[in-house]
Motif scaffolding. Structure first.
Motif, PDB file in Angstrom:
ATOM      1  N   LEU A  16      15.088  -1.664   4.675  1.00 14.24           N
ATOM      2  CA  LEU A  16      13.782  -2.304   4.466  1.00 14.24           C
ATOM      3  C   LEU A  16      12.656  -1.274   4.482  1.00 14.24           C
ATOM      4  O   LEU A  16      11.708  -1.357   3.685  1.00 14.24           O
ATOM      5  CB  LEU A  16      13.543  -3.369   5.542  1.00 14.24           C
ATOM      6  N   CYS A  17      12.749  -0.296   5.374  1.00 16.53           N
ATOM      7  CA  CYS A  17      11.733   0.767   5.412  1.00 16.53           C
ATOM      8  C   CYS A  17      11.745   1.569   4.112  1.00 16.53           C
ATOM      9  O   CYS A  17      10.685   1.930   3.580  1.00 16.53           O
ATOM     10  CB  CYS A  17      11.981   1.692   6.603  1.00 16.53           C
ATOM     11  N   THR A  18      12.939   1.827   3.588  1.00 16.51           N
ATOM     12  CA  THR A  18      13.048   2.553   2.317  1.00 16.51           C
ATOM     13  C   THR A  18      12.385   1.778   1.201  1.00 16.51           C
ATOM     14  O   THR A  18      11.606   2.332   0.406  1.00 16.51           O
ATOM     15  CB  THR A  18      14.524   2.793   1.958  1.00 16.51           C
ATOM     16  N   ALA A  19      12.701   0.485   1.109  1.00 19.12           N
ATOM     17  CA  ALA A  19      12.114  -0.345   0.055  1.00 19.12           C
ATOM     18  C   ALA A  19      10.603  -0.418   0.183  1.00 19.12           C
ATOM     19  O   ALA A  19       9.877  -0.409  -0.818  1.00 19.12           O
ATOM     20  CB  ALA A  19      12.720  -1.752   0.108  1.00 19.12           C
ATOM     21  N   LEU A  20      10.096  -0.477   1.416  1.00 22.87           N
ATOM     22  CA  LEU A  20       8.651  -0.535   1.633  1.00 22.87           C
ATOM     23  C   LEU A  20       7.973   0.749   1.166  1.00 22.87           C
ATOM     24  O   LEU A  20       6.932   0.709   0.491  1.00 22.87           O
ATOM     25  CB  LEU A  20       8.356  -0.784   3.111  1.00 22.87           C
ATOM     26  N   ILE A  21       8.558   1.891   1.503  1.00 19.33           N
ATOM     27  CA  ILE A  21       7.952   3.167   1.099  1.00 19.33           C
ATOM     28  C   ILE A  21       8.026   3.339  -0.409  1.00 19.33           C
ATOM     29  O   ILE A  21       7.045   3.722  -1.049  1.00 19.33           O
ATOM     30  CB  ILE A  21       8.650   4.340   1.812  1.00 19.33           C
ATOM     31  N   TRP A  22       9.193   3.047  -0.988  1.00 22.46           N
ATOM     32  CA  TRP A  22       9.319   3.192  -2.444  1.00 22.46           C
ATOM     33  C   TRP A  22       8.444   2.190  -3.178  1.00 22.46           C
ATOM     34  O   TRP A  22       7.925   2.483  -4.252  1.00 22.46           O
ATOM     35  CB  TRP A  22      10.778   3.049  -2.861  1.00 22.46           C
ATOM     36  N   GLY A  23       8.287   1.006  -2.610  1.00 22.84           N
ATOM     37  CA  GLY A  23       7.383   0.029  -3.219  1.00 22.84           C
ATOM     38  C   GLY A  23       5.937   0.494  -3.160  1.00 22.84           C
ATOM     39  O   GLY A  23       5.172   0.339  -4.123  1.00 22.84           O
ATOM     40  N   SER A  24       5.548   1.082  -2.047  1.00 22.74           N
ATOM     41  CA  SER A  24       4.183   1.600  -1.924  1.00 22.74           C
ATOM     42  C   SER A  24       3.978   2.833  -2.796  1.00 22.74           C
ATOM     43  O   SER A  24       2.845   3.151  -3.170  1.00 22.74           O
ATOM     44  CB  SER A  24       3.864   1.932  -0.463  1.00 22.74           C
ATOM     45  N   TRP A  25       5.082   3.530  -3.166  1.00 22.64           N
ATOM     46  CA  TRP A  25       4.962   4.692  -4.051  1.00 22.64           C
ATOM     47  C   TRP A  25       4.324   4.304  -5.376  1.00 22.64           C
ATOM     48  O   TRP A  25       3.452   5.011  -5.877  1.00 22.64           O
ATOM     49  CB  TRP A  25       6.342   5.297  -4.306  1.00 22.64           C
ATOM     50  N   ALA A  26       4.755   3.181  -5.935  1.00 18.85           N
ATOM     51  CA  ALA A  26       4.194   2.747  -7.215  1.00 18.85           C
ATOM     52  C   ALA A  26       2.699   2.485  -7.088  1.00 18.85           C
ATOM     53  O   ALA A  26       1.906   2.829  -7.975  1.00 18.85           O
ATOM     54  CB  ALA A  26       4.925   1.496  -7.706  1.00 18.85           C
ATOM     55  N   VAL A  27       2.303   1.869  -5.984  1.00 23.96           N
ATOM     56  CA  VAL A  27       0.895   1.522  -5.787  1.00 23.96           C
ATOM     57  C   VAL A  27       0.063   2.773  -5.546  1.00 23.96           C
ATOM     58  O   VAL A  27      -0.998   2.972  -6.154  1.00 23.96           O
ATOM     59  CB  VAL A  27       0.756   0.532  -4.610  1.00 23.96           C
ATOM     60  N   VAL A  28       0.527   3.652  -4.636  1.00 28.32           N
ATOM     61  CA  VAL A  28      -0.229   4.867  -4.323  1.00 28.32           C
ATOM     62  C   VAL A  28      -0.279   5.799  -5.533  1.00 28.32           C
ATOM     63  O   VAL A  28      -1.307   6.443  -5.800  1.00 28.32           O
ATOM     64  CB  VAL A  28       0.389   5.578  -3.096  1.00 28.32           C
ATOM     65  N   SER A  29       0.815   5.878  -6.275  1.00 26.84           N
ATOM     66  CA  SER A  29       0.817   6.718  -7.474  1.00 26.84           C
ATOM     67  C   SER A  29      -0.174   6.198  -8.503  1.00 26.84           C
ATOM     68  O   SER A  29      -0.850   6.976  -9.180  1.00 26.84           O
ATOM     69  CB  SER A  29       2.227   6.777  -8.081  1.00 26.84           C
ATOM     70  N   ARG A  30      -0.260   4.891  -8.625  1.00 26.45           N
ATOM     71  CA  ARG A  30      -1.221   4.305  -9.567  1.00 26.45           C
ATOM     72  C   ARG A  30      -2.646   4.652  -9.152  1.00 26.45           C
ATOM     73  O   ARG A  30      -3.505   4.931  -9.994  1.00 26.45           O
ATOM     74  CB  ARG A  30      -1.036   2.797  -9.648  1.00 26.45           C
ATOM     75  N   LEU A  31      -2.885   4.656  -7.840  1.00 27.82           N
ATOM     76  CA  LEU A  31      -4.199   5.080  -7.353  1.00 27.82           C
ATOM     77  C   LEU A  31      -4.458   6.539  -7.724  1.00 27.82           C
ATOM     78  O   LEU A  31      -5.562   6.901  -8.129  1.00 27.82           O
ATOM     79  CB  LEU A  31      -4.269   4.915  -5.829  1.00 27.82           C
ATOM     80  N   GLY A  32      -3.422   7.370  -7.578  1.00 28.58           N
ATOM     81  CA  GLY A  32      -3.575   8.781  -7.918  1.00 28.58           C
ATOM     82  C   GLY A  32      -3.872   8.994  -9.387  1.00 28.58           C
ATOM     83  O   GLY A  32      -4.636   9.902  -9.750  1.00 28.58           O
ATOM     84  N   LEU A  33      -3.291   8.155 -10.239  1.00 29.13           N
ATOM     85  CA  LEU A  33      -3.515   8.296 -11.673  1.00 29.13           C
ATOM     86  C   LEU A  33      -4.968   8.020 -12.050  1.00 29.13           C
ATOM     87  O   LEU A  33      -5.449   8.502 -13.079  1.00 29.13           O
ATOM     88  CB  LEU A  33      -2.583   7.361 -12.451  1.00 29.13           C
ATOM     89  N   THR A  34      -5.658   7.249 -11.222  1.00 30.43           N
ATOM     90  CA  THR A  34      -7.066   6.964 -11.510  1.00 30.43           C
ATOM     91  C   THR A  34      -7.975   8.131 -11.140  1.00 30.43           C
ATOM     92  O   THR A  34      -9.156   8.126 -11.495  1.00 30.43           O
ATOM     93  CB  THR A  34      -7.523   5.715 -10.736  1.00 30.43           C
ATOM     94  N   THR A  35      -7.445   9.131 -10.439  1.00 32.82           N
ATOM     95  CA  THR A  35      -8.254  10.291 -10.053  1.00 32.82           C
ATOM     96  C   THR A  35      -8.041  11.487 -10.967  1.00 32.82           C
ATOM     97  O   THR A  35      -8.570  12.568 -10.697  1.00 32.82           O
ATOM     98  CB  THR A  35      -7.933  10.702  -8.600  1.00 32.82           C
ATOM     99  N   GLY A  36      -7.247  11.323 -12.021  1.00 34.40           N
ATOM    100  CA  GLY A  36      -7.052  12.403 -12.978  1.00 34.40           C
ATOM    101  C   GLY A  36      -5.683  13.030 -12.946  1.00 34.40           C
ATOM    102  O   GLY A  36      -5.386  13.920 -13.744  1.00 34.40           O
ATOM    103  N   LEU A  37      -4.802  12.597 -12.052  1.00 33.55           N
ATOM    104  CA  LEU A  37      -3.439  13.113 -11.999  1.00 33.55           C
ATOM    105  C   LEU A  37      -2.570  12.376 -13.018  1.00 33.55           C
ATOM    106  O   LEU A  37      -2.888  11.255 -13.425  1.00 33.55           O
ATOM    107  CB  LEU A  37      -2.850  12.928 -10.598  1.00 33.55           C
ATOM    108  N   ASP A  38      -1.465  12.995 -13.424  1.00 35.92           N
ATOM    109  CA  ASP A  38      -0.468  12.294 -14.225  1.00 35.92           C
ATOM    110  C   ASP A  38       0.874  12.379 -13.515  1.00 35.92           C
ATOM    111  O   ASP A  38       0.990  12.961 -12.430  1.00 35.92           O
ATOM    112  CB  ASP A  38      -0.391  12.854 -15.653  1.00 35.92           C
TER     113      ASP A  38
END
Length: 339
Positions: A16-38
């Motif tokens: 469950l901890c793995t799924a939570l972190i990997w699930g948050s990866w998509a969200v945090v990465s999307r936030l990063g993409l809004t700052t100019g990262l790819d």
């Protein structure tokens, strides 16, 4: 509480901890993409930080002409291909050709099905009817969540094929790590440290684009999240889930990743849950409850005969074999293989 129950609960908790972190990866990465990262910047941060942090683990395990620690080079290569930078770049390439919603459906369901098949063939893990029924419910839930994306009119193409290839690679990594009984920390170090080879290629092609792409604060935040939480901690949790529950059941937790991402996107990104997503979440949850609680019975005789007694699994003790005594001789046991 019995040892079996304790191991089951530990595996569920780390899964469950793995799924939570990997699930948050998509969200945090999307936030990063809004700052100019790819995505290629994100990969550089992930493997750069995780590889440097875990390099001492690799050195302590020992590197020789035979392999790393007790893991031979062919197994090291397969694990790196399955979960290292080649896997990540294949997914990123697919995302450049097909919608992310399609990957969210094909990736987790593919990992679950491929791992179930490979763990049966290679490890001898067996799945009962209830667990197979749970897998079917999970696939139905993932398909329901991805129905809107598939309805967008995007034809199936190379991007979708790359998603399938990536799912197969991750499944091979999972089964190989289980077959060789590689320690969670060492397997993570192998994947992350060897992926440092990506950095020279990235800097040659991108130059100082990462330093110019975003303010220092978001870059450091992404480095900590991608390199430590996702690149190290989540993978260690996942490998401990594999050790506790077996490869087949551990792969089931990847099905929770789209659900976790959808739930986290509501407060973090301000997104809303559609009816299809909500129904899919319920189906995936129900399927997980059925499949995980009705565990596989392996690794069984196939793993013992094919893997351990053949010496394919370093550190394992092969079954004892008694040789019938002939007249004038003593009974003896087959000698143990090296540990």
């Amino acid at each position: 509480m019995t040892d079996t129950t304790r191991t089951l609960l530990l595996g569920i908790a780390t899964g469950l901890c793995t799924a939570l972190i990997w699930g948050s990866w998509a969200v945090v990465s999307r936030l990063g993409l809004t700052t100019g990262l790819d995505f290629y910047d994100v990969a550089a941060l992930r493997f750069g930080v995780a590889g440097l942090v875990l390099a001492p683990v690799l050195a302590r395990a020992g590197i020789s002409s035979r392999g790393i620690g007790n893991v031979p080079w062919h197994a090291v290569l397969v694990m790196w291909l399955g979960a290292g930078v080649p896997y990540a770049l294949i997914v990123f390439a697919g995302l450049g050709m097909a919608p992310a919603s399609h990957q969210a459906m094909i990736g987790p369901s593919g990992v679950m099905l491929f791992t179930a098949a490979l763990s049966r063939l290679v490890l001898g893990e067996r799945f009962n009817r209830m667990q197979l029924a749970g897998m079917a419910v999970i696939v139905a839930g993932i398909a329901t969540m991805g129905a809107q994306g598939l309805g967008g009119g995007t034809p199936l193409g190379l991007g979708h094929l790359l998603f399938v290839v990536a799912a197969l690679l991750w499944s091979v990594f999972t089964v190989m790590a289980r077959a060789w009984r590689v320690d969670a920390l060492l397997s993570t170090a192998i994947v992350s440290t060897l992926s440092l080879v990506y950095l020279p290629v990235y800097f040659v092609l991108s130059g100082d684009a990462l330093l110019r792409a975003a303010p220092l604060g978001p870059v450091l935040m992404q480095a900590a999240f991608q390199g430590l939480l996702t690149g190290v901690i989540a993978l260690i949790f996942y490998m401990r889930t594999v050790a506790a529950l077996g490869a087949g059941r551990a792969a089931l937790f990847t099905a929770l990743v789209p659900a976790m991402a959808a739930l986290l996107a509501v407060p973090v990104l301000g997104e809303t849950l559609s009816g299809a997503t909500t129904a899919g979440l319920l189906l995936v949850t129900a399927g997980m409850a059925i499949a995980v609680s009705r565990g596989a019975t392996g690794p069984g005789r196939a793993a013992a005969m094919v893997g351990q007694s053949a010496g394919l699994v370093p550190g394992s003790k092969p079954p004892e074999v008694t040789v019938r005594s002939q007249p004038g001789t003593r009974s003896r046991e087959a000698p143990e293989r090296h540990k």
